[in-house]
Scaffold this motif. Structure first.
Motif: not given
Lengths: 115, 116
Positions: A81-85
């Motif tokens: 996961p990345s912050p844009n998710q």
């Protein structure tokens, strides 16, 4: 009661830590789908499944995986996961993927925050 | 490309007054149109849909929608608003790509605020 359930409802995690959001329906529906909801963008489809073992990409599939091993379940997997998710995620189901008149029924949503 | 537009981010109405939430669409072929409502901290709930036939569609909680083919619109209406109608409303159109998908294309949503 006919319903679509999702778990967890709320999740805070850190970048790179794999997670799975589960989705289950008890209506014997063939078609299932995942959407994400972001302010000003409405809901956008991530992946969908026409039936068991049949899945395909929606409009925003990058960074997500799905599987459909059983008719009732359609988990959404974020491998890294990345912050844009960070978003609100909805699972939906309908009787068939071939009938445009079918109503899609939505789960309660999962609010995911990726730090 | 198929699309849905909800031109108003927010609609304010006094309780007891009629309400309208606007939606316009762009599709090739016959449109299959839907309205959903999202209450705070809740999932999307189906309100009504237009498939074919009568241009006035009645749905849940006293809502109705009027399909207008010439104006490519599908506005949501209710004769008398309740405070409990305050929520986020989404219009959607069914995307048809060779009949192989049941994807819904959503508008950006309209927040309805009903004042007591």
């Amino acid at each position: 009661e006919a319903q679509v359930t999702q778990n967890p409802r709320y999740l805070i995690t850190v970048t790179g830590k794999k997670l799975t959001v589960t989705c289950s329906q008890n209506m014997n529906h063939e078609y299932m789908s995942w959407y994400r909801q972001d302010p000003g963008l409405g809901l956008r489809q991530i992946y969908y499944s026409m039936n068991v073992e049949v899945t395909d990409k929606g409009d925003v599939p990058e960074g997500y995986k799905v599987s459909r091993k059983e008719k009732r379940n359609f988990p959404l997997i974020l491998e890294s996961p990345s912050p844009n998710q960070t978003s609100l995620y909805f699972c939906a189901s309908s009787s068939s993927g071939h009938q445009p008149t079918d109503t899609q029924y939505f789960g309660p949503g999962t609010r995911l925050t990726v730090l | 490309a198929q699309s849905v537009a909800q031109p108003e981010d927010q609609v304010n109405v006094a309780e007891g007054n009629p309400l309208t939430v606007k939606c316009t669409y762009s599709v090739s072929g016959n449109p299959y149109l839907f309205w959903y409502v999202q209450y705070p901290n809740r999932g999307l709930q189906f309100l009504l849909k237009y498939i074919t036939g009568d241009n006035l569609v009645k749905g849940s909680y006293g809502f109705e929608a009027e399909f207008n083919k010439s104006q490519t619109s599908f506005h949501l209406k209710k004769p008398s608003a309740l405070v409990s109608d305050s929520a986020l409303y989404f219009c959607a159109v069914r995307a048809l790509y060779g009949g192989a998908t049941n994807k819904l294309i959503f508008g950006t949503g309209t927040l309805l605020a009903v004042q007591p």
